[in-house]
Design a protein around this motif. Structure first.
Motif, PDB file in Angstrom:
ATOM      1  N   UNK A  46     -94.414 -74.064 -39.070  1.00 18.16           N
ATOM      2  CA  UNK A  46     -94.903 -73.048 -39.991  1.00 18.16           C
ATOM      3  C   UNK A  46     -94.496 -73.407 -41.417  1.00 18.16           C
ATOM      4  N   UNK A  47     -95.393 -73.178 -42.371  1.00 17.90           N
ATOM      5  CA  UNK A  47     -95.011 -73.325 -43.770  1.00 17.90           C
ATOM      6  C   UNK A  47     -93.959 -72.257 -44.054  1.00 17.90           C
ATOM      7  N   UNK A  48     -92.787 -72.652 -44.580  1.00 20.87           N
ATOM      8  CA  UNK A  48     -91.700 -71.678 -44.784  1.00 20.87           C
ATOM      9  C   UNK A  48     -92.078 -70.533 -45.732  1.00 20.87           C
ATOM     10  N   UNK A  49     -91.497 -69.398 -45.504  1.00 23.50           N
ATOM     11  CA  UNK A  49     -91.690 -68.210 -46.329  1.00 23.50           C
ATOM     12  C   UNK A  49     -91.473 -68.551 -47.792  1.00 23.50           C
ATOM     13  N   UNK A  50     -92.418 -68.161 -48.619  1.00 22.90           N
ATOM     14  CA  UNK A  50     -92.307 -68.374 -50.057  1.00 22.90           C
ATOM     15  C   UNK A  50     -92.740 -69.743 -50.540  1.00 22.90           C
ATOM     16  N   UNK A  51     -93.017 -70.663 -49.628  1.00 26.67           N
ATOM     17  CA  UNK A  51     -93.453 -72.004 -50.013  1.00 26.67           C
ATOM     18  C   UNK A  51     -94.983 -72.045 -50.091  1.00 26.67           C
ATOM     19  N   UNK A  52     -95.501 -72.918 -50.934  1.00 26.48           N
ATOM     20  CA  UNK A  52     -96.940 -73.068 -51.057  1.00 26.48           C
ATOM     21  C   UNK A  52     -97.518 -73.816 -49.862  1.00 26.48           C
ATOM     22  N   UNK A  53     -98.730 -73.430 -49.494  1.00 32.51           N
ATOM     23  CA  UNK A  53     -99.479 -74.152 -48.465  1.00 32.51           C
ATOM     24  C   UNK A  53    -100.893 -74.361 -48.972  1.00 32.51           C
ATOM     25  N   UNK A  54    -101.570 -75.309 -48.370  1.00 32.33           N
ATOM     26  CA  UNK A  54    -102.953 -75.626 -48.721  1.00 32.33           C
ATOM     27  C   UNK A  54    -103.880 -75.171 -47.607  1.00 32.33           C
ATOM     28  N   UNK A  55    -105.061 -74.711 -47.991  1.00 31.55           N
ATOM     29  CA  UNK A  55    -106.135 -74.398 -47.053  1.00 31.55           C
ATOM     30  C   UNK A  55    -107.292 -75.308 -47.435  1.00 31.55           C
ATOM     31  N   UNK A  56    -107.839 -76.004 -46.440  1.00 28.14           N
ATOM     32  CA  UNK A  56    -108.900 -76.957 -46.748  1.00 28.14           C
ATOM     33  C   UNK A  56    -109.757 -77.229 -45.528  1.00 28.14           C
ATOM     34  N   UNK A  57    -110.934 -77.754 -45.784  1.00 30.52           N
ATOM     35  CA  UNK A  57    -111.811 -78.228 -44.711  1.00 30.52           C
ATOM     36  C   UNK A  57    -111.359 -79.634 -44.340  1.00 30.52           C
ATOM     37  N   UNK A  58    -111.213 -79.864 -43.045  1.00 28.98           N
ATOM     38  CA  UNK A  58    -110.741 -81.174 -42.573  1.00 28.98           C
ATOM     39  C   UNK A  58    -111.599 -81.661 -41.417  1.00 28.98           C
ATOM     40  N   UNK A  59    -111.866 -82.961 -41.419  1.00 28.62           N
ATOM     41  CA  UNK A  59    -112.597 -83.616 -40.332  1.00 28.62           C
ATOM     42  C   UNK A  59    -111.651 -84.636 -39.712  1.00 28.62           C
ATOM     43  N   UNK A  60    -111.096 -84.358 -38.517  1.00 30.23           N
ATOM     44  CA  UNK A  60    -110.116 -85.267 -37.908  1.00 30.23           C
ATOM     45  C   UNK A  60    -110.742 -86.460 -37.179  1.00 30.23           C
ATOM     46  N   UNK A  61    -111.815 -86.974 -37.724  1.00 27.58           N
ATOM     47  CA  UNK A  61    -112.538 -88.084 -37.106  1.00 27.58           C
ATOM     48  C   UNK A  61    -112.751 -89.181 -38.135  1.00 27.58           C
ATOM     49  N   UNK A  62    -112.849 -90.413 -37.673  1.00 30.82           N
ATOM     50  CA  UNK A  62    -113.117 -91.521 -38.579  1.00 30.82           C
ATOM     51  C   UNK A  62    -114.609 -91.744 -38.760  1.00 30.82           C
ATOM     52  N   UNK A  63    -115.405 -91.382 -37.765  1.00 31.85           N
ATOM     53  CA  UNK A  63    -116.853 -91.575 -37.848  1.00 31.85           C
ATOM     54  C   UNK A  63    -117.528 -90.265 -38.234  1.00 31.85           C
ATOM     55  N   UNK A  64    -118.790 -90.399 -38.601  1.00 30.15           N
ATOM     56  CA  UNK A  64    -119.616 -89.225 -38.852  1.00 30.15           C
ATOM     57  C   UNK A  64    -120.715 -89.236 -37.805  1.00 30.15           C
ATOM     58  N   UNK A  65    -120.734 -88.202 -37.005  1.00 31.75           N
ATOM     59  CA  UNK A  65    -121.757 -88.055 -35.979  1.00 31.75           C
ATOM     60  C   UNK A  65    -121.913 -86.559 -35.723  1.00 31.75           C
ATOM     61  N   UNK A  66    -122.878 -86.142 -34.950  1.00 35.04           N
ATOM     62  CA  UNK A  66    -123.086 -84.714 -34.748  1.00 35.04           C
ATOM     63  C   UNK A  66    -121.893 -83.982 -34.126  1.00 35.04           C
ATOM     64  N   UNK A  67    -120.965 -84.714 -33.504  1.00 34.97           N
ATOM     65  CA  UNK A  67    -119.830 -84.094 -32.841  1.00 34.97           C
ATOM     66  C   UNK A  67    -118.559 -84.129 -33.680  1.00 34.97           C
ATOM     67  N   UNK A  68    -118.613 -84.728 -34.860  1.00 33.76           N
ATOM     68  CA  UNK A  68    -117.456 -84.847 -35.743  1.00 33.76           C
ATOM     69  C   UNK A  68    -117.285 -83.545 -36.526  1.00 33.76           C
ATOM     70  N   UNK A  69    -116.666 -82.586 -35.877  1.00 35.53           N
ATOM     71  CA  UNK A  69    -116.523 -81.252 -36.446  1.00 35.53           C
ATOM     72  C   UNK A  69    -115.597 -81.231 -37.655  1.00 35.53           C
ATOM     73  N   UNK A  70    -115.930 -80.370 -38.595  1.00 32.36           N
ATOM     74  CA  UNK A  70    -115.108 -80.106 -39.766  1.00 32.36           C
ATOM     75  C   UNK A  70    -114.728 -78.641 -39.710  1.00 32.36           C
ATOM     76  N   UNK A  71    -113.490 -78.339 -40.060  1.00 29.75           N
ATOM     77  CA  UNK A  71    -113.074 -76.942 -40.057  1.00 29.75           C
ATOM     78  C   UNK A  71    -111.819 -76.742 -40.879  1.00 29.75           C
TER      79      UNK A  71
END
Length: 156
Positions: A46-71
């Motif tokens: 967990x990001x510690x209380x009071x510390x900054x965190x980032x929210x972003x779209x991420x694609x945990x894949x190296x390729x781009x194909x119809x199954x390479x989900x981003x979230x």
């Protein structure tokens, strides 16, 4: 069958922090942690209380194909140590259930592998999937919001 839970690799996480851009080339969002509910996909804590965190779209894949989900994912805004690969279910997986899915070596969903399982059954289901030769890795996603959590691989 031995398995390992994997955090996001340090290099792409450092690049996200340095450039401040996500998978859609949009600026990452920066917020302050309330202490619970902002699990970093790099340190798998967990990001510690009071510390900054980032929210972003991420694609945990190296390729781009119809199954390479981003979230959406969370990351500690400041540098954190990458969680070591482990056979233990990461503590950030505290929801009652998760969506588990097997992928082929070319990063495509292997049909019939997607299943919502209780948290205590994640490792057992992953091991069962790895009995199949066509499964290269397994991803864990939120059952409620489909957010990427972490990856599982066969232990070396």
């Amino acid at each position: 069958m031995d398995i390992e839970f994997l955090a996001l690799p340090t290099e792409p996480v450092a690049q996200i922090r340095d450039l401040g851009r996500d998978a859609y080339d949009l600026p990452v969002e920066r917020h302050v942690s309330g202490g619970d509910g902002y699990p970093c996909r790099h340190c798998l804590e967990e990001t510690p209380l009071g510390q900054d965190y980032l929210v972003l779209a991420h694609k945990p894949f190296e390729t781009t194909n119809p199954y390479a989900e981003t979230g959406p994912i969370f990351l500690c805004a400041e540098s954190c140590a990458r969680a070591e690969p482990s056979d233990k279910t990461p503590a950030i997986l505290r929801a009652p259930e998760y969506l588990i899915r097997g992928y082929s070596a070319d990063e495509r969903i292997v049909y019939g592998t997607g299943k919502v399982v209780t948290t205590d059954q994640i490792a057992a289901y992953a091991r069962a999937l790895f009995e199949r030769k066509d499964i290269a890795f397994v991803d864990i996603r939120s059952a409620a919001n489909n957010c990427y959590q972490c990856r599982i691989r066969r232990a070396s």
